[in-house]
Design a protein around this motif. Structure first.
Motif, PDB file in Angstrom:
ATOM      1  N   ASN A  39     -60.028   1.783  24.337  1.00  0.00           N
ATOM      2  CA  ASN A  39     -59.775   0.434  24.850  1.00  0.00           C
ATOM      3  C   ASN A  39     -58.293   0.082  24.901  1.00  0.00           C
ATOM      4  O   ASN A  39     -57.935  -1.081  25.034  1.00  0.00           O
ATOM      5  CB  ASN A  39     -60.540  -0.586  24.000  1.00  0.00           C
ATOM      6  N   GLY A  40     -57.459   1.112  24.762  1.00  0.00           N
ATOM      7  CA  GLY A  40     -56.027   0.898  24.928  1.00  0.00           C
ATOM      8  C   GLY A  40     -55.328   0.223  23.760  1.00  0.00           C
ATOM      9  O   GLY A  40     -54.231  -0.297  23.915  1.00  0.00           O
ATOM     10  N   HIS A  41     -55.958   0.216  22.582  1.00  0.00           N
ATOM     11  CA  HIS A  41     -55.324  -0.427  21.429  1.00  0.00           C
ATOM     12  C   HIS A  41     -54.554   0.546  20.548  1.00  0.00           C
ATOM     13  O   HIS A  41     -53.799   0.141  19.687  1.00  0.00           O
ATOM     14  CB  HIS A  41     -56.383  -1.109  20.550  1.00  0.00           C
ATOM     15  N   ARG A  87     -53.098  -8.390  21.246  1.00  0.00           N
ATOM     16  CA  ARG A  87     -52.561  -9.581  21.913  1.00  0.00           C
ATOM     17  C   ARG A  87     -51.757 -10.451  20.962  1.00  0.00           C
ATOM     18  O   ARG A  87     -50.719 -10.978  21.311  1.00  0.00           O
ATOM     19  CB  ARG A  87     -53.701 -10.389  22.506  1.00  0.00           C
ATOM     20  N   ASP A  88     -52.260 -10.628  19.752  1.00  0.00           N
ATOM     21  CA  ASP A  88     -51.513 -11.413  18.769  1.00  0.00           C
ATOM     22  C   ASP A  88     -51.948 -10.984  17.376  1.00  0.00           C
ATOM     23  O   ASP A  88     -52.765 -10.071  17.225  1.00  0.00           O
ATOM     24  CB  ASP A  88     -51.694 -12.932  19.002  1.00  0.00           C
ATOM     25  N   HIS A  91     -55.648 -10.978  16.649  1.00  0.00           N
ATOM     26  CA  HIS A  91     -56.332  -9.879  17.330  1.00  0.00           C
ATOM     27  C   HIS A  91     -56.131  -8.591  16.533  1.00  0.00           C
ATOM     28  O   HIS A  91     -57.075  -7.822  16.318  1.00  0.00           O
ATOM     29  CB  HIS A  91     -55.790  -9.744  18.753  1.00  0.00           C
TER      30      HIS A  91
ATOM     31  N   TYR B  17     -56.368 -13.875  33.307  1.00  0.00           N
ATOM     32  CA  TYR B  17     -56.365 -14.152  31.866  1.00  0.00           C
ATOM     33  C   TYR B  17     -55.950 -15.596  31.626  1.00  0.00           C
ATOM     34  O   TYR B  17     -56.572 -16.324  30.864  1.00  0.00           O
ATOM     35  CB  TYR B  17     -55.424 -13.194  31.122  1.00  0.00           C
ATOM     36  N   HIS B  43     -61.192  -8.723  25.528  1.00  0.00           N
ATOM     37  CA  HIS B  43     -59.994  -7.890  25.680  1.00  0.00           C
ATOM     38  C   HIS B  43     -60.357  -6.528  26.265  1.00  0.00           C
ATOM     39  O   HIS B  43     -59.652  -6.001  27.125  1.00  0.00           O
ATOM     40  CB  HIS B  43     -59.299  -7.716  24.331  1.00  0.00           C
ATOM     41  N   ASP B  44     -61.474  -5.978  25.802  1.00  0.00           N
ATOM     42  CA  ASP B  44     -61.883  -4.668  26.304  1.00  0.00           C
ATOM     43  C   ASP B  44     -62.256  -4.747  27.788  1.00  0.00           C
ATOM     44  O   ASP B  44     -61.995  -3.814  28.544  1.00  0.00           O
ATOM     45  CB  ASP B  44     -63.069  -4.135  25.483  1.00  0.00           C
ATOM     46  N   ALA B  47     -59.103  -4.715  29.748  1.00  0.00           N
ATOM     47  CA  ALA B  47     -58.558  -3.355  29.755  1.00  0.00           C
ATOM     48  C   ALA B  47     -59.332  -2.485  30.739  1.00  0.00           C
ATOM     49  O   ALA B  47     -58.752  -1.670  31.471  1.00  0.00           O
ATOM     50  CB  ALA B  47     -58.608  -2.761  28.346  1.00  0.00           C
ATOM     51  N   GLY B 145     -55.913 -20.701  24.729  1.00  0.00           N
ATOM     52  CA  GLY B 145     -55.443 -19.340  24.991  1.00  0.00           C
ATOM     53  C   GLY B 145     -54.045 -19.022  24.484  1.00  0.00           C
ATOM     54  O   GLY B 145     -53.424 -18.067  24.938  1.00  0.00           O
ATOM     55  N   LEU B 146     -53.517 -19.828  23.542  1.00  0.00           N
ATOM     56  CA  LEU B 146     -52.209 -19.517  22.971  1.00  0.00           C
ATOM     57  C   LEU B 146     -52.345 -18.388  21.944  1.00  0.00           C
ATOM     58  O   LEU B 146     -53.401 -18.226  21.334  1.00  0.00           O
ATOM     59  CB  LEU B 146     -51.627 -20.755  22.269  1.00  0.00           C
TER      60      LEU B 146
END
Lengths: 127, 421
Positions: A39-41, A87-88, A91, B17, B43-44, B47, B145-146
């Motif tokens: 998943n690109g992490h 992302r942050d 996450h 997004y 998130h997946d 991606a 979404g911050l």
């Protein structure tokens, strides 16, 4: 954003597991790494050999001194590092909370510092 | 496939997004029943879009694609991990779509239920069972979404502290099984109040920082107004209208309330030509609509007071009797010493400083607001107008000792210096 995850482990904890337990943990860890990769992490990572394999360099009396063993004697030693793309911070915490390695020892998650400004200034100084 | 199409997909996904992540997350939480699982899934899915869209093309309904892909990713992930943890298998079973499931179903179903899903998310993030600072952080992250780091910067705190608040709030939602639903009509007034409180706190945090060097943090106020608009769109209740109006009317004065060097300028001294007329017009219209409903409450009344100020050419030309009347209604709706203090200031404008001073002294003698800096600075100001310099000085000094906000400190110090002249 990149987060560096330092995985700590108690010396001998891993060695003291039964073979079946050890295999189960290793398989679970690698399987989760694969999922992160998929998943690109997973932006990189390495396991480390034991602390007895370390060489420590230190500036002492105007020259470099080399000693063996890790810099600090602590109960927990760094067992590996993982570079995480997240992302942050929450996450990153979420992703690492599910990593089976957390059962073997704590993870320390730190954001990668952005040194590009510092590098640019330095390049200007060096001409 | 040429390189620029990957870049094109990346730009498309970034845009999606920003505009859709709140909605996608809200629906995934409903489908998956878990905040963290839903966030990972989202998130997946993004991606996966980056990986597949350059070859397959951008789907006709990107949001549905992202929702159904996210849902499947979550179930796949649970299945994979289930090989090492039996409990995950059960969860995956429960989440497994029914036999006749097809991705298209998610699309149609979710499109209709999107507004409800978003409302569910807002009500859950603002649930009264959560700690107040947790509600605020969670709403900013999940609804607006911050990122954790952005919220931490806005609240002048560290990212790990903020991250813990979010982790704790989510754990509470999970452990106490807070229902992910829009409250029933009989519960709605109280629960909506909790939501409006979060929105207004967010706005105030951005409008008047409780501590620190910068008086305004416009980004937080902007998010609060955006959220206020969204909420009103989803649930057109009069108090939601009143709150949005109040925020717009306060926001309209932003440029006029601080000097270029960051000094505080009081309402009566502001350059009213700098007030944003478009925001005022929108705010006034909303107040009128809310008042017509006859189901309004404290936010609408405060907005009505702000609207009276907005329509006056100067402090002197303000309809002070009207403002005092609105404060009377407000004090009856929500009895509070702070409202009494504001009412006292309005009475001073209507009947003269002496009348206002008597009301403030009455409050302080009752032992309320004695630690509230604005009570002392209001008292000081009325004494100053009456030429009672000694009393004015003592009250300004008391206010100065109590405030923690840098621009307010400078303002009070300036007033003290002016007294000496």
């Amino acid at each position: 954003m990149k987060y560096i995850c330092l995985g700590y482990i108690e010396p001998n904890k891993f060695e003291n597991l039964s073979e079946a337990e050890r295999n189960a943990l290793v398989d679970a860890c690698f399987s989760y790494d694969d999922e992160l990769r998929k998943n690109g992490h997973f932006a990189g990572g390495e396991g480390l050999q034991g602390p007895q394999s370390a060489a420590t360099l230190r500036w002492e009396n105007g020259k470099v001194a080399v000693t063996d063993g890790p810099y600090a004697e602590t109960k927990e030693q760094i067992g590996g590092i993982l570079i995480l793309e997240a992302r942050d911070l929450n996450h990153a915490i979420q992703l690492m909370s599910k990593h089976p390695g957390v059962k073997a020892g704590p993870f320390e998650i730190r954001p990668a510092a952005d040194l590009s400004g510092m590098m640019q200034e330095s390049e200007e100084r060096r001409g | 496939m040429p390189e620029n199409s990957i870049e094109l997909v990346r730009t498309t996904l970034d845009g999606l997004y920003r505009s859709e992540s709140g909605r996608i997350l809200a629906t995934l939480i409903r489908l998956l029943g878990d905040f963290d699982l839903a966030e990972d899934a989202m998130h997946d899915a993004f991606a996966a879009g980056l990986e597949r869209w350059p070859q397959e093309g951008v789907p006709a309904n990107p949001r549905s694609w992202l929702i159904s892909t996210g849902r499947h990713k979550a179930i796949d992930g649970l299945r994979r991990r289930a090989r090492f943890d039996a409990s995950q298998d059960k969860i995956a079973d429960q989440l497994l779509p029914s036999g006749d499931f097809a991705p298209a179903d998610v699309g149609t179903e979710s499109d209709e239920s999107v507004p409800d899903d978003q409302l569910r998310l807002i009500f859950t993030c603002c649930h009264p069972a959560l700690a107040p600072e947790g509600r605020l952080a969670l709403t900013l992250r999940e609804v607006c979404g911050l990122t954790t780091e952005e919220i931490a910067r806005a609240f002048l705190t560290t990212a790990p502290t903020l991250a813990q608040r979010i982790v704790r709030a989510k754990a509470k939602i999970r452990d106490e099984r807070l229902p992910y639903q829009v409250p029933a009509p009989e519960e709605l007034p109280a629960r909506l109040d909790a939501v409006l409180q979060v929105v207004y706190l967010m706005f105030n945090e951005g409008y008047s920082a409780s501590a620190g060097a910068s008086l305004t943090r416009a980004d937080l106020s902007g998010e609060a107004i955006r959220l206020g608009r969204l909420l009103l769109e989803l649930l057109p209740e009069p108090e939601g209208m009143g709150l949005l109006a109040l925020m717009l009317l306060q926001e309209s004065r932003r440029a006029a309330r601080t000097s270029p060097s960051g000094e505080l300028i009081l309402l009566e001294d502001q350059d009213r030509t700098q007030w944003d007329r478009a925001l005022i017009a929108e705010g006034v219209k909303l107040v009128e609509r809310a008042l017509l409903s006859r189901r309004f409450g404290p936010y609408t009344l405060q907005a009505a007071i702000a609207a009276v100020h907005s329509e006056a050419a100067s402090a002197a030309a303000t309809d002070w009797p009207q403002i005092v009347a609105l404060y009377n209604l407000l004090a009856r709706a929500v009895p509070s010493p702070v409202i009494e203090l504001n009412r006292a200031v309005a009475v001073a404008m209507r009947d003269g400083p002496e009348a206002g001073l008597a009301l403030i002294d009455g409050l302080l003698q009752r032992g309320v607001l004695t630690e509230y800096h604005l009570a002392h600075s209001a008292r000081a100001d009325l004494c100053r107008r009456l030429g009672r310099k000694g009393e004015a000085r003592a009250s300004y000094e008391r206010a100065l000792a109590l405030t923690q906000q840098e621009p307010e400190r400078r303002f009070l110090e300036k007033r003290l210096r002016e007294l000496e002249e």
